[in-house]
Scaffold this motif. Structure first.
Motif, PDB file in Angstrom:
ATOM      1  N   VAL A  19       0.838  -1.200   0.000  1.00 17.42           N
ATOM      2  CA  VAL A  19       0.000   0.000   0.000  1.00 17.42           C
ATOM      3  C   VAL A  19       0.872   1.249   0.000  1.00 17.42           C
ATOM      4  CG1 VAL A  19      -1.806   1.295   1.196  1.00 17.42           C
ATOM      5  CG2 VAL A  19      -1.809  -1.200   1.274  1.00 17.42           C
ATOM      6  N   ALA A  20       0.539   2.182  -0.888  1.00 15.28           N
ATOM      7  CA  ALA A  20       1.162   3.507  -0.897  1.00 15.28           C
ATOM      8  C   ALA A  20       0.092   4.532  -0.547  1.00 15.28           C
ATOM      9  CB  ALA A  20       1.766   3.817  -2.259  1.00 15.28           C
ATOM     10  N   LEU A  21       0.339   5.289   0.506  1.00 13.47           N
ATOM     11  CA  LEU A  21      -0.591   6.331   0.935  1.00 13.47           C
ATOM     12  C   LEU A  21      -0.106   7.673   0.397  1.00 13.47           C
ATOM     13  CD1 LEU A  21      -2.894   7.555   2.608  1.00 13.47           C
ATOM     14  CD2 LEU A  21      -1.377   7.472   4.599  1.00 13.47           C
ATOM     15  N   ILE A  22      -0.891   8.262  -0.503  1.00 12.85           N
ATOM     16  CA  ILE A  22      -0.574   9.593  -1.018  1.00 12.85           C
ATOM     17  C   ILE A  22      -1.391  10.594  -0.206  1.00 12.85           C
ATOM     18  CG2 ILE A  22      -0.649  11.137  -3.014  1.00 12.85           C
ATOM     19  CD1 ILE A  22      -0.335   8.731  -4.808  1.00 12.85           C
ATOM     20  N   PRO A  23      -0.755  11.522   0.502  1.00 12.12           N
ATOM     21  CA  PRO A  23      -1.478  12.384   1.450  1.00 12.12           C
ATOM     22  C   PRO A  23      -2.269  13.509   0.773  1.00 12.12           C
ATOM     23  CG  PRO A  23       0.830  12.967   1.428  1.00 12.12           C
ATOM     24  CD  PRO A  23       0.704  11.763   0.528  1.00 12.12           C
ATOM     25  N   THR A  24      -3.203  13.134  -0.085  1.00  9.17           N
ATOM     26  CA  THR A  24      -4.049  14.137  -0.735  1.00  9.17           C
ATOM     27  C   THR A  24      -4.953  14.804   0.297  1.00  9.17           C
ATOM     28  OG1 THR A  24      -5.496  12.290  -1.328  1.00  9.17           O
ATOM     29  CG2 THR A  24      -4.030  13.129  -3.031  1.00  9.17           C
ATOM     30  N   ARG A  25      -5.047  16.125   0.236  1.00  7.79           N
ATOM     31  CA  ARG A  25      -5.791  16.894   1.225  1.00  7.79           C
ATOM     32  C   ARG A  25      -7.147  17.349   0.722  1.00  7.79           C
ATOM     33  NH1 ARG A  25      -2.567  19.297   5.176  1.00  7.79           N
ATOM     34  NH2 ARG A  25      -3.720  21.253   5.030  1.00  7.79           N
ATOM     35  N   SER A  26      -7.435  17.110  -0.540  1.00  2.00           N
ATOM     36  CA  SER A  26      -8.686  17.562  -1.141  1.00  2.00           C
ATOM     37  C   SER A  26      -9.057  16.639  -2.295  1.00  2.00           C
ATOM     38  CB  SER A  26      -8.540  18.999  -1.656  1.00  2.00           C
ATOM     39  OG  SER A  26      -9.629  19.364  -2.490  1.00  2.00           O
ATOM     40  N   PRO A  27     -10.348  16.502  -2.598  1.00  2.99           N
ATOM     41  CA  PRO A  27     -10.737  15.677  -3.751  1.00  2.99           C
ATOM     42  C   PRO A  27     -10.126  16.135  -5.062  1.00  2.99           C
ATOM     43  CG  PRO A  27     -12.635  16.064  -2.346  1.00  2.99           C
ATOM     44  CD  PRO A  27     -11.521  16.926  -1.811  1.00  2.99           C
ATOM     45  N   VAL A  28      -9.868  17.445  -5.219  1.00  5.06           N
ATOM     46  CA  VAL A  28      -9.271  17.900  -6.478  1.00  5.06           C
ATOM     47  C   VAL A  28      -7.850  17.384  -6.629  1.00  5.06           C
ATOM     48  CG1 VAL A  28     -10.760  19.926  -6.698  1.00  5.06           C
ATOM     49  CG2 VAL A  28      -8.612  20.110  -5.435  1.00  5.06           C
ATOM     50  N   GLN A  29      -7.146  17.213  -5.521  1.00  2.00           N
ATOM     51  CA  GLN A  29      -5.825  16.594  -5.595  1.00  2.00           C
ATOM     52  C   GLN A  29      -5.944  15.116  -5.952  1.00  2.00           C
ATOM     53  OE1 GLN A  29      -3.983  17.610  -1.761  1.00  2.00           O
ATOM     54  NE2 GLN A  29      -2.747  19.146  -2.823  1.00  2.00           N
ATOM     55  N   GLY A  30      -6.982  14.467  -5.439  1.00  2.00           N
ATOM     56  CA  GLY A  30      -7.210  13.076  -5.800  1.00  2.00           C
ATOM     57  C   GLY A  30      -7.541  12.915  -7.264  1.00  2.00           C
ATOM     58  N   ILE A  31      -8.327  13.854  -7.821  1.00  2.57           N
ATOM     59  CA  ILE A  31      -8.644  13.816  -9.247  1.00  2.57           C
ATOM     60  C   ILE A  31      -7.380  13.970 -10.077  1.00  2.57           C
ATOM     61  CG2 ILE A  31      -9.820  15.073 -11.096  1.00  2.57           C
ATOM     62  CD1 ILE A  31     -12.015  15.766  -9.058  1.00  2.57           C
ATOM     63  N   ALA A  32      -6.510  14.898  -9.660  1.00  2.00           N
ATOM     64  CA  ALA A  32      -5.256  15.105 -10.387  1.00  2.00           C
ATOM     65  C   ALA A  32      -4.393  13.851 -10.348  1.00  2.00           C
ATOM     66  CB  ALA A  32      -4.507  16.289  -9.791  1.00  2.00           C
ATOM     67  N   ALA A  33      -4.348  13.184  -9.195  1.00  2.00           N
ATOM     68  CA  ALA A  33      -3.554  11.963  -9.077  1.00  2.00           C
ATOM     69  C   ALA A  33      -4.116  10.856  -9.960  1.00  2.00           C
ATOM     70  CB  ALA A  33      -3.503  11.518  -7.616  1.00  2.00           C
TER      71      ALA A  33
END
Length: 560
Positions: free
Chosen positions: A418-432
């Protein structure tokens, strides 16, 4: 040394119970044959206790902010424990456990916050008895040989035990262990499968944690379920709690009971709940309605899920509705038992639109409601649902970093990378997600996703609920707040105008693309206005709009 029956001991109890259920979860799931062999009792109990433990921790954390001398009292802590269990209760056994904790809390809270060293034993005896009485009241048709029987035996053993609270807790634990071992002789489904009751096994773990919290020593491990598992295997039972080459029922080639499990929280008065009990008792089976003071947790197995929800609507305001098709659940477990895929992404998002968007991108989605963040157990379950050797976890919320880290660690112990990417907002998750490429090596994919998320500045617009001091000045209730990277940067009176100011500040540092995620009920006209505003001031910047459907924030903004 023995501990007093006070707030800190309750917190320790919750932590030890969560740890014990975490270790026993798979074992309990494997022996789950009654009332439905759906292999999730251990998981449901774990999630229920996790919700209770989080509520207790929140009380202590709130007091810590007021000064080092501030400590919560017993009454406040046990009420939080009971409330947390109620709103987080899962499944038949989890709902009953929530009511057991509520019954105990009624007695302990009524005793007040004074030192209970002298009368702690008597207080605990009364609490255990009230727990049993309230649980039987919550179950429409009690069945012996279940968690109810184990709870009653624990209370009976406590009632005849002398000594302090630690001695009473130890006796309750031993009484529960003895009763659990006898459950196969009380319930035919257990005897046929060669197992003890799964819910009762979970309660034994919880009572063992209570004993350990009050004695300061580890509870003796319970061996009843372990001794029964080989017998279950001899009867053709698999690790997921379902018989080999059979459907989800323990006795035949297909389901023998209702098709759906329906669970929801309900805001209603006592009279309406009494009518609801009567109606649901006719509609289905395994009916458990627990709670009080206007908030209830309703659990029932039915063939007509819609009718069960409609009954709740007539009684009051149902929410957090969960409907599980037992056949579908069995099929899902069969899929998960198949060869896992190489890589998957798990994304936590608010709103149906965002959930659909991430699902279309291939992610396993954890959808959340305002004020109801997922616990680490729910994130672990999502990782399991993804059924992959490698998982990228996107929490998309700064407040979920601890729960996500705990979930990632748990999944790693189960053999998942598992790799945890510390996205702080859904828009960062969309970009990822936009740069996710399963064909790349795992490390390369994680680096690319992390880089895309980190290069995305994020903002959200929310409506202030009360007057407050912020980094941008004093806001009043009803003001629109523009938060950039988590800090209040703009205070305005209207959504679109405030968003324009936020965009100007964010784009002053440069950017190539603006992402707008519209919240629930926000009209397209707002997006059109903002798109024109970006085009006028920044010709080279593209704008993309999504209908997220999130409720807490009317607008989310990302700038890449």
């Amino acid at each position: 040394m023995p501990q007093a029956l006070e707030a800190t001991a309750v917190r320790t109890w919750c932590a030890l119970a969560l740890d014990a259920l975490g270790r026993a979860r798979e074992e309990i799931d494997a022996i789950n044959v009654y009332p439905v062999a759906d292999g999730d009792t251990g998981t449901n109990l774990y999630l229920t206790v996790e919700s209770a433990a989080r509520a207790v921790d929140a009380v202590f954390d709130a007091h810590a902010t007021t000064g080092p001398a501030s400590r919560p009292g017993l009454a406040e802590v046990v009420r939080a424990m009971a409330h947390g269990a109620l709103i987080g209760a899962r499944g038949n056994s989890g709902t009953i456990l929530a009511q057991l904790l509520r019954g105990m809390a009624e007695v302990l809270a009524a005793a007040g916050d004074e030192d209970h060293r002298g009368d702690g034993a008597a207080l605990l005896r009364r609490a255990l008895r009230r727990a049993v009485d309230s649980a039987y009241e919550g179950v429409a048709r009690p069945v012996e040989g279940t968690v109810l029987t184990v709870a009653a035996a624990a209370a009976d053993a406590a009632a005849v035990t002398a000594g302090d609270a630690a001695a009473v807790a130890g006796a309750a634990y031993e009484g529960a262990r003895t009763a659990l071992a006898a459950t196969p002789g009380q319930l035919a489904a257990l005897a046929e499968a060669g197992v003890v009751d799964a819910g009762g096994k979970g309660l034994v773990e919880v009572l063992g944690a209570l004993s350990a919290a009050l004695t300061g020593t580890a509870a003796a491990p319970d061996r009843a379920a372990r001794a029964a598992v080989p017998a279950a295997a001899a009867h053709g039972w698999l690790a997921e709690g379902c018989p080999a080459d059979r459907g989800p029922g323990p006795h035949d080639d297909g389901p023998t009971g209702p098709a759906f499990e329906v669970i929801y929280l309900l805001e209603a008065d006592d009279a309406a709940v009494a009518r609801l009990r009567a109606r649901l008792d006719v509609l289905g089976e395994s009916l458990v309605v627990v709670g009080g003071d206007g908030l209830w947790n309703v659990h029932v197995h039915v063939d007509d899920a819609g009718a069960a929800v409609e009954a709740g609507i007539e009684a009051g305001r149902p929410y957090r509705v969960r409907i599980t098709h037992f056949g579908a659940a069995a099929q899902e477990r069969a899929v998960h038992a198949a060869e896992p895929v190489q890589r998957a992404v798990v994304s936590v998002v608010p709103g149906e639109g965002l959930a659909a968007l991430c699902a279309q991108a291939g992610a396993t989605v954890v959808a959340v409601r305002p004020g109801e963040p997922p616990a680490s157990g729910e994130l672990v379950e999502a990782v399991r649902r993804a059924n992959a050797r490698e998982v990228v976890l996107l929490p998309n919320d700064a407040d979920l970093r601890h729960a996500a880290a705990a979930a990632a660690e748990q999944a790693r112990t189960e053999g998942v990378r598992v790799a945890l990417i510390p996205t702080r907002s859904p828009v960062q998750g969309i970009a990822a997600l936009a740069v996710h490429e399963p064909a790349r090596r795992f490390d390369e994919d994680v680096v690319a996703m992390t880089s895309a998320a980190g290069a995305t500045r994020h903002a959200e617009l929310v409506v202030a609920e009360r007057q407050s001091w912020t980094m941008a000045g004093v806001c009043q209730a009803g003001d629109v707040l523009g938060l950039i990277d988590g800090d209040v940067a703009v205070i305005g009176g209207e959504l679109a105008a405030t968003a324009e100011t936020v965009l100007d500040r964010m784009l002053a540092a440069g950017g190539e693309m603006v992402t707008l995620v519209l919240g629930d009920g926000v009209p397209d006209a707002v997006a059109d206005r903002l798109r024109r505003h970006v085009r006028r001031g920044h010709l080279a910047v593209d704008t993309v709009v999504y209908h997220g459907g999130q409720q807490a924030a009317p607008l989310l903004i990302g700038v890449e």
